[in-house]
Write a protein that holds these residues in place. Structure first.
Motif, PDB file in Angstrom:
ATOM      1  N   CYS A   1       0.857  -1.188   0.000  1.00  0.00           N
ATOM      2  CA  CYS A   1       0.000   0.000   0.000  1.00  0.00           C
ATOM      3  C   CYS A   1       0.890   1.233   0.000  1.00  0.00           C
ATOM      4  O   CYS A   1       1.341   1.696   1.049  1.00  0.00           O
ATOM      5  CB  CYS A   1      -0.921  -0.009   1.218  1.00  0.00           C
ATOM      6  SG  CYS A   1      -2.159  -1.314   1.127  1.00  0.00           S
TER       7      CYS A   1
ATOM      8  N   ALA B   1      -0.076   4.035  -1.727  1.00  0.00           N
ATOM      9  CA  ALA B   1      -0.889   5.215  -2.042  1.00  0.00           C
ATOM     10  C   ALA B   1      -0.931   6.172  -0.857  1.00  0.00           C
ATOM     11  O   ALA B   1      -0.881   5.755   0.302  1.00  0.00           O
ATOM     12  CB  ALA B   1      -2.311   4.773  -2.400  1.00  0.00           C
TER      13      ALA B   1
ATOM     14  N   ASP C   1      -7.045  10.847   4.335  1.00  0.00           N
ATOM     15  CA  ASP C   1      -7.618  10.304   5.574  1.00  0.00           C
ATOM     16  C   ASP C   1      -9.089  10.671   5.718  1.00  0.00           C
ATOM     17  O   ASP C   1      -9.850   9.951   6.336  1.00  0.00           O
ATOM     18  CB  ASP C   1      -6.845  10.846   6.783  1.00  0.00           C
ATOM     19  CG  ASP C   1      -5.435  10.295   6.827  1.00  0.00           C
ATOM     20  OD1 ASP C   1      -5.254   9.145   6.390  1.00  0.00           O
ATOM     21  OD2 ASP C   1      -4.519  11.009   7.283  1.00  0.00           O
TER      22      ASP C   1
ATOM     23  N   PRO D   1     -12.170   4.882   4.793  1.00  0.00           N
ATOM     24  CA  PRO D   1     -11.748   3.536   5.195  1.00  0.00           C
ATOM     25  C   PRO D   1     -10.234   3.413   5.044  1.00  0.00           C
ATOM     26  O   PRO D   1      -9.638   4.068   4.186  1.00  0.00           O
ATOM     27  CB  PRO D   1     -12.470   2.628   4.206  1.00  0.00           C
ATOM     28  CG  PRO D   1     -12.759   3.481   3.027  1.00  0.00           C
ATOM     29  CD  PRO D   1     -12.955   4.873   3.555  1.00  0.00           C
TER      30      PRO D   1
ATOM     31  N   LEU E   1      -5.007  -0.263   3.946  1.00  0.00           N
ATOM     32  CA  LEU E   1      -3.923  -1.087   4.502  1.00  0.00           C
ATOM     33  C   LEU E   1      -4.427  -1.914   5.693  1.00  0.00           C
ATOM     34  O   LEU E   1      -4.194  -3.124   5.771  1.00  0.00           O
ATOM     35  CB  LEU E   1      -2.759  -0.176   4.930  1.00  0.00           C
ATOM     36  CG  LEU E   1      -1.573  -0.850   5.609  1.00  0.00           C
ATOM     37  CD1 LEU E   1      -0.922  -1.878   4.703  1.00  0.00           C
ATOM     38  CD2 LEU E   1      -0.538   0.207   6.034  1.00  0.00           C
TER      39      LEU E   1
ATOM     40  N   PHE F   1       3.286   1.932   3.932  1.00  0.00           N
ATOM     41  CA  PHE F   1       4.232   3.039   3.964  1.00  0.00           C
ATOM     42  C   PHE F   1       3.881   3.924   5.151  1.00  0.00           C
ATOM     43  O   PHE F   1       2.736   3.938   5.601  1.00  0.00           O
ATOM     44  CB  PHE F   1       4.151   3.867   2.674  1.00  0.00           C
ATOM     45  CG  PHE F   1       5.068   3.365   1.598  1.00  0.00           C
ATOM     46  CD1 PHE F   1       4.826   2.149   0.976  1.00  0.00           C
ATOM     47  CD2 PHE F   1       6.200   4.087   1.230  1.00  0.00           C
ATOM     48  CE1 PHE F   1       5.679   1.665  -0.004  1.00  0.00           C
ATOM     49  CE2 PHE F   1       7.059   3.621   0.250  1.00  0.00           C
ATOM     50  CZ  PHE F   1       6.808   2.408  -0.365  1.00  0.00           C
TER      51      PHE F   1
ATOM     52  N   ALA G   1       4.330   7.862   5.848  1.00  0.00           N
ATOM     53  CA  ALA G   1       4.813   9.177   5.422  1.00  0.00           C
ATOM     54  C   ALA G   1       4.765  10.069   6.646  1.00  0.00           C
ATOM     55  O   ALA G   1       3.684  10.352   7.163  1.00  0.00           O
ATOM     56  CB  ALA G   1       3.904   9.708   4.323  1.00  0.00           C
TER      57      ALA G   1
ATOM     58  N   LYS H   1       2.562   2.689  13.619  1.00  0.00           N
ATOM     59  CA  LYS H   1       1.693   2.388  12.477  1.00  0.00           C
ATOM     60  C   LYS H   1       1.670   0.889  12.172  1.00  0.00           C
ATOM     61  O   LYS H   1       0.634   0.318  11.844  1.00  0.00           O
ATOM     62  CB  LYS H   1       2.176   3.153  11.249  1.00  0.00           C
ATOM     63  CG  LYS H   1       1.138   4.076  10.693  1.00  0.00           C
ATOM     64  CD  LYS H   1       1.688   5.072   9.710  1.00  0.00           C
ATOM     65  CE  LYS H   1       1.216   6.469  10.083  1.00  0.00           C
ATOM     66  NZ  LYS H   1       1.710   7.491   9.175  1.00  0.00           N
TER      67      LYS H   1
ATOM     68  N   LYS I   1      -1.906  -0.784  12.235  1.00  0.00           N
ATOM     69  CA  LYS I   1      -2.524  -1.246  10.983  1.00  0.00           C
ATOM     70  C   LYS I   1      -2.483  -2.766  10.836  1.00  0.00           C
ATOM     71  O   LYS I   1      -3.184  -3.321  10.005  1.00  0.00           O
ATOM     72  CB  LYS I   1      -1.818  -0.611   9.790  1.00  0.00           C
ATOM     73  CG  LYS I   1      -1.708   0.903   9.893  1.00  0.00           C
ATOM     74  CD  LYS I   1      -2.415   1.588   8.773  1.00  0.00           C
ATOM     75  CE  LYS I   1      -2.325   3.087   8.936  1.00  0.00           C
ATOM     76  NZ  LYS I   1      -2.987   3.805   7.865  1.00  0.00           N
TER      77      LYS I   1
HETATM   78  N1  CTP Z   1      -3.415   4.018   4.124  1.00  0.00           N
HETATM   79  C1  CTP Z   1      -4.489   3.343   3.594  1.00  0.00           C
HETATM   80  N2  CTP Z   1      -5.729   3.861   3.703  1.00  0.00           N
HETATM   81  C2  CTP Z   1      -5.938   5.013   4.353  1.00  0.00           C
HETATM   82  C3  CTP Z   1      -4.846   5.704   4.899  1.00  0.00           C
HETATM   83  C4  CTP Z   1      -3.598   5.190   4.773  1.00  0.00           C
HETATM   84  O1  CTP Z   1      -4.292   2.280   2.992  1.00  0.00           O
HETATM   85  N3  CTP Z   1      -7.168   5.490   4.443  1.00  0.00           N
HETATM   86  C5  CTP Z   1      -2.087   3.408   4.042  1.00  0.00           C
HETATM   87  C6  CTP Z   1      -1.120   4.137   3.155  1.00  0.00           C
HETATM   88  O2  CTP Z   1      -1.172   3.637   1.834  1.00  0.00           O
HETATM   89  C7  CTP Z   1       0.201   3.790   3.819  1.00  0.00           C
HETATM   90  C8  CTP Z   1      -0.161   3.682   5.276  1.00  0.00           C
HETATM   91  O3  CTP Z   1      -1.541   3.452   5.314  1.00  0.00           O
HETATM   92  O4  CTP Z   1       0.674   2.530   3.410  1.00  0.00           O
HETATM   93  C9  CTP Z   1       0.171   4.849   6.132  1.00  0.00           C
HETATM   94  O5  CTP Z   1      -0.242   6.034   5.521  1.00  0.00           O
HETATM   95  P1  CTP Z   1       0.065   7.420   6.236  1.00  0.00           P
HETATM   96  O6  CTP Z   1      -0.573   8.500   5.438  1.00  0.00           O
HETATM   97  O7  CTP Z   1       1.509   7.521   6.550  1.00  0.00           O
HETATM   98  O8  CTP Z   1      -0.650   7.214   7.592  1.00  0.00           O
HETATM   99  P2  CTP Z   1      -2.075   7.462   8.058  1.00  0.00           P
HETATM  100  O9  CTP Z   1      -2.784   6.181   8.244  1.00  0.00           O
HETATM  101  O10 CTP Z   1      -2.731   8.447   7.166  1.00  0.00           O
HETATM  102  O11 CTP Z   1      -1.823   8.067   9.513  1.00  0.00           O
HETATM  103  P3  CTP Z   1      -1.439   9.575   9.946  1.00  0.00           P
HETATM  104  O12 CTP Z   1      -2.208  10.479   9.023  1.00  0.00           O
HETATM  105  O13 CTP Z   1      -1.859   9.605  11.327  1.00  0.00           O
HETATM  106  O14 CTP Z   1       0.051   9.705   9.795  1.00  0.00           O
END
Ligand code: CTP
Length: 402
Positions: free
Chosen positions: A273, A275, A279, A306, A309, A326, A328, A340, A344
């Motif tokens: 994942c 992408a 959020d 939703p 990941l 990932f 970020a 994370k 997750k």
């Molecule tokens: N991700 C996902 N679906 C979401 C949000 C995130 O699949 N709705 C996945 C991203 O593809 C990535 C990982 O979760 O592999 C972490 O994404 P990141 O943006 O770093 O984290 P968030 O879950 O958004 O947490 P935060 O905003 O608190 O850093």
């Protein structure tokens, strides 16, 4: 079989016209073809007809500055899944058997690290000559595969072996060789899902919430997994870059569409994942364009998207064997990434610092740490392609297929 990249060398013989039909068949099924036309080949078919059919530039000259600037001959010889020589003349076979490299075609045959398939075409006496028989044996010993020649009446009026195999036969031979090559690849037989790029969450029909993800890292991972033999479904948000050849591409806009596409692509062995999923989305996106009213703007009510990941990681009956996310982050990279990993439920996290000063978001390089349950591996700054290749190596090692 997924789309393939063919480097087609067209030698000089009357059968060169059949190479045009071969290109047509390859293109029709979605393969990409880069053609190299020898000087002798250009006496029989024109670069214009070959170029029109391939839809790409035709390479003719070893010492062309413009060709080299676009794609060097070494790169050209390797940026393919298979090199096909059709027609393979007695001269081309002799050069290849003896390692000569005095023109573009022979240089590519010497420089390539890919399998070579030759479709010989020549006069029956030339084919039966001891020198050609010797060259054939040498080339076969070197791992070159042959299709044809067939028996038949020749343009020169004689009868016997020497007619180039028909385009459909060459196509079948291409599939046999590629099938054998694919079976030896480290991730052959495995299925992967890769999410890539941003999502767009509509506010009204003309506005949306987005982020700066380019999709470069996710697309590079999809390309590396294909290269390693996996069957890859690439689920991409809106990006400006082309999908790598060989993936099954599913284009989506929103997080909810991305989740639906990911679930539809199950079962899979590997999920990456990459992408940058939004959020939040607007709780109730407006059906009509939101107008200024003169009053203070109404705040946008948001609701959480939703988590793709987490959904794949905790899938009750179709969890991929290896789920990679990932992280970020702009601060406390490792601590946040570890949190994370636990939150997750994925197996590995590729953590990167996306602070604007790093230039990673949208840029071509990436500096990541690979976080697993028991270890943390800090990789140096690499191109996104190199990060993808390293990650793919780790995935292959995980499946016991380094
Ligand atoms: N991700 C996902 N679906 C979401 C949000 C995130 O699949 N709705 C996945 C991203 O593809 C990535 C990982 O979760 O592999 C972490 O994404 P990141 O943006 O770093 O984290 P968030 O879950 O958004 O947490 P935060 O905003 O608190 O850093």
């Amino acid at each position: 079989m997924s789309a393939k990249r063919i480097l087609l060398i067209v030698g000089g013989g009357i059968a060169a016209y059949k190479a045009l039909e071969l290109v047509r068949l390859l293109k029709k099924r979605g393969d990409s073809v880069k053609a190299v036309l020898t000087k002798a080949g250009a006496e029989f078919v024109t670069p214009l007809s070959l170029g029109s059919l391939t839809g790409e530039k035709v390479f003719q000259d070893l010492f062309s500055l413009t060709d080299e600037a676009e794609m060097g001959h070494i790169e050209l010889s390797r940026a393919a899944d298979l090199v096909v020589v059709a027609p393979a003349t007695a001269d081309l076979m002799a050069k290849a058997a003896n390692g000569l490299a005095n023109d573009l075609a022979s240089t590519l045959l010497l420089a390539t690290d890919k399998k070579v398939l030759m479709a010989p075409a020549m006069n029956v006496r030339m084919w039966l000559h001891a020198a050609t028989a010797r060259n054939l044996k040498t080339l076969q010993d070197d791992g070159v595969t042959f299709v044809g020649p067939n028996d038949g009446s020749m343009a020169c009026g004689e009868y016997g072996p020497g007619r180039m195999a028909e385009p459909a036969e060459i196509l079948a031979a291409i599939d046999t060789v590629l099938g054998a090559v694919a079976a030896t690849k480290p991730l052959s037989g495995l299925k992967a899902i890769v999410t890539s790029g941003p999502t767009h969450e509509p506010i009204d029909p003309v506005r949306y919430i987005a982020n700066r993800s380019s999709g470069k890292q996710g697309h590079a991972i999809a390309a590396a997994l294909v290269e390693a033999g996996a069957a890859v479904t690439l689920i991409s948000g809106p990006v400006d870059i082309s999908p790598p050849l060989g993936v099954t591409l599913v284009k989506v806009e929103t997080a909810r569409e991305m989740l639906a596409a990911a679930e539809a692509a199950l079962p899979a062995d590997i999920a990456v994942c990459a992408a940058a999923v939004a959020d939040w989305r607007v709780a109730a996106d407006a059906e009509q364009k939101i107008k200024k009213t003169g009053d203070a703007p109404a705040p946008l009510a948001l609701t959480e998207n939703p988590d793709i990941l987490a959904t794949l990681s905790r899938h009750p009956f179709r969890r991929p064997k290896l789920v990679i996310g990932f992280a970020a982050e702009t601060e406390n990279l490792i601590a946040h990434a570890r949190a994370k990993l636990a939150k997750k439920g994925c197996d590995w996290i590729v953590a990167n610092d996306v602070s604007p000063a790093t230039g990673i978001m949208g840029g071509d390089s990436n500096q990541v740490s690979l976080i697993t349950a028991g270890a943390e591996d800090n990789w140096p700054s690499l191109s996104k392609t190199e990060v993808a290749a390293r990650l793919t190596q780790r995935i292959a090692a995980h499946f016991g297929k380094p």
